[in-house]
Structure formats: C-alpha cells, structure tokens
Write a protein that holds these residues in place. Structure first.
Motif, PDB file in Angstrom:
ATOM      1  N   GLY A   1       0.818  -1.205   0.000  1.00 36.83           N
ATOM      2  CA  GLY A   1       0.000   0.000   0.000  1.00 36.83           C
ATOM      3  C   GLY A   1       0.848   1.248   0.000  1.00 36.83           C
ATOM      4  N   TYR A   2       0.433   2.236   0.810  1.00 36.93           N
ATOM      5  CA  TYR A   2       1.088   3.539   0.782  1.00 36.93           C
ATOM      6  C   TYR A   2       1.366   4.014   2.207  1.00 36.93           C
ATOM      7  CZ  TYR A   2      -0.660   3.379  -3.977  1.00 36.93           C
ATOM      8  OH  TYR A   2      -0.933   2.986  -5.263  1.00 36.93           O
ATOM      9  N   LEU A   3       2.402   4.841   2.304  1.00 34.60           N
ATOM     10  CA  LEU A   3       2.853   5.349   3.587  1.00 34.60           C
ATOM     11  C   LEU A   3       3.162   6.831   3.448  1.00 34.60           C
ATOM     12  CD1 LEU A   3       5.483   3.695   5.921  1.00 34.60           C
ATOM     13  CD2 LEU A   3       5.813   6.039   5.152  1.00 34.60           C
ATOM     14  N   MET A   4       2.581   7.648   4.317  1.00 37.24           N
ATOM     15  CA  MET A   4       2.861   9.089   4.309  1.00 37.24           C
ATOM     16  C   MET A   4       3.799   9.414   5.465  1.00 37.24           C
ATOM     17  SD  MET A   4       0.251  12.360   4.698  1.00 37.24           S
ATOM     18  CE  MET A   4      -0.357  12.389   3.006  1.00 37.24           C
ATOM     19  N   GLU A   5       4.799  10.253   5.180  1.00 40.34           N
ATOM     20  CA  GLU A   5       5.748  10.649   6.206  1.00 40.34           C
ATOM     21  C   GLU A   5       6.344  12.002   5.862  1.00 40.34           C
ATOM     22  OE1 GLU A   5       8.671   7.604   6.228  1.00 40.34           O
ATOM     23  OE2 GLU A   5       9.357   8.008   4.193  1.00 40.34           O
ATOM     24  N   ALA A   6       7.013  12.607   6.840  1.00 45.26           N
ATOM     25  CA  ALA A   6       7.710  13.859   6.594  1.00 45.26           C
ATOM     26  C   ALA A   6       8.837  13.633   5.599  1.00 45.26           C
ATOM     27  CB  ALA A   6       8.246  14.423   7.906  1.00 45.26           C
ATOM     28  N   ALA A   7       9.070  14.583   4.731  1.00 39.01           N
ATOM     29  CA  ALA A   7      10.038  14.421   3.645  1.00 39.01           C
ATOM     30  C   ALA A   7      11.436  14.105   4.143  1.00 39.01           C
ATOM     31  CB  ALA A   7      10.067  15.665   2.766  1.00 39.01           C
ATOM     32  N   SER A   8      11.785  14.569   5.320  1.00 40.53           N
ATOM     33  CA  SER A   8      13.143  14.387   5.817  1.00 40.53           C
ATOM     34  C   SER A   8      13.419  12.958   6.283  1.00 40.53           C
ATOM     35  CB  SER A   8      13.405  15.330   6.995  1.00 40.53           C
ATOM     36  OG  SER A   8      12.484  15.086   8.038  1.00 40.53           O
TER      37      SER A   8
END
Length: 229
Positions: A215-222
């Motif tokens: 699936g998908y995972l959202m996280e801070a760009a850093s």
C-alpha cells in the motif's frame, strides 16, 4: 471515515445518513440484523451505528456476534430502549457508546467524533505531520497556516494517510474506506488520487511512499524518499 448504519426506520436512517455524509463521512445503510451480522464481519468499517430493535436478528445479538468473531470496530448503539438496564447491557455487551432516541444530530456527530479520536489515540480533531495540519472536524488542511485546497476525495484520502502517518495503509483498506455501495472506488482510482496528492504535496514537506505489494505510507520528507509510481 466509513460508517455502517444499521437502522430499520427508513426515515430515520435516511436522515442520519445524510447528516453523517454532510460531515464528509461515507455511510452504508442496512435495515435488518441478519445482514448486519454478515456485513460487519466481511467488510471494513471504521465505526458502526447500531439500532437494537432490528428485524430478523436483534441488535444485541448482532453486537455479540461481531465481538465474538473478533470485529473490533467502535460501535455506537442508537436505541429507544432507555432503561438503565438496557444501557448497561449494551455497554457491557461490547458497545463503545449508547445514545437514546430521540436525540439531537449534533450530539450524535460529536459522539462519533469522540469515538474516532479514541480509536486513533488522539485528544483533539487535529492531525499534524511536519508543517501540515489537518483540522478533521472542519475539513481544512493547512500548510504553515495557509489553506491547501483539496477535493472531498483528496481530503478523505489525506486524512486516512495522515491518521496513520509512518505506517503502511493497505490499498484494499483505502478502497474500502473511500467507497460506498452507491459509488465504487477502485484500486486504479487510488493510484490516480495518490498521484494527485503527490503533486500537491511536492513542496509541502511530506511524501507518500509506495510500499509495493502492500500500500502507501505518508511521512515527513526528511525521513524518507518518495518511491516512483
């Protein structure tokens, strides 16, 4: 959020469904207990609103079946049974809340929001990831105080990913959550909306990673890099 509403009064069911849909939630409705027993076990819902006086199978029987078969979705009982013994039976039987008819819709909505926060381990209606802040109640996404305009589906998908930031959200769960029986939301649709959100968030400090096969995972760009589609 996807809600299963089980209520056999057609007028009440329609009125409640419309009120919840105005909050941006997806609502599927059923009118009898036998169908609810099966649906609550095979489909993915974030919450159920359950009447007790149902045809074919009583609401308490439905609730016991769900809990006995391992269904952990929050359940709010909505019933005209107003005796203390009825309320205690419902709560002790596995319900997370109990609201007596007649009721005010704003109270129902507030109780659902409270159950949603509790299930997500939150104390308020805000989701924060990096410089992004999502006001779940008012359905507003802001980046450093500036509003980010999203379509209703984009908003719902963003909420789903932000609520589980740092964890993989299965594609099948996204499809189930953002679908209703009246409007299909396919795996191809998920890919289209993920692509749109990636473009919108490209300069906002968050990324949506593809975990192939899951699936998908959202996280801070850093904290990571965005996979290619």
């Amino acid at each position: 959020m996807r809600i299963l509403l089980v209520e056999d009064d057609p007028a009440l069911s329609l009125g409640v469904a419309r009120a919840l849909q105005r909050e941006g939630w997806h609502v599927d409705t059923l009118s009898d207990g036998a169908a609810a027993c099966a649906e609550g076990l095979i489909d993915q819902y974030d919450l159920a609103v359950l009447d007790l006086g149902l045809p074919r199978r009583d609401g308490m029987d439905v609730l016991r079946t769900w809990r006995g078969r391992g269904a952990h979705l929050p359940v709010l009982i909505l019933s005209a049974r107003d005796e203390l013994s009825d309320r205690l039976q419902g709560l002790d039987g596995g319900a997370d809340d109990y609201l007596v008819k007649p009721f005010d819709v704003p109270e129902l909505v507030a109780r659902i929001r409270a159950l949603q926060r509790r299930a997500a381990g939150r104390v308020d209606d805000r989701l924060v990831l990096g410089d992004l802040e999502l006001d779940v109640r008012h359905r507003e996404l802001r980046h450093r105080g500036q509003r980010v305009h999203l379509s209703p589906r984009e908003q719902a998908l963003t909420e789903l990913l932000m609520a589980r930031a740092g964890r993989v959200v299965p594609k099948e769960h996204i499809v189930s959550t953002l679908s209703s029986w009246e409007t299909d939301f396919s795996e191809n649709s998920v890919e289209v909306y993920i692509h749109r959100l990636r473009k919108r968030f490209a300069d906002l400090g968050v990324v949506i990673r593809t975990v192939r096969g899951f699936g998908y995972l959202m996280e801070a760009a850093s904290t990571g890099s965005q996979d290619a589609d």
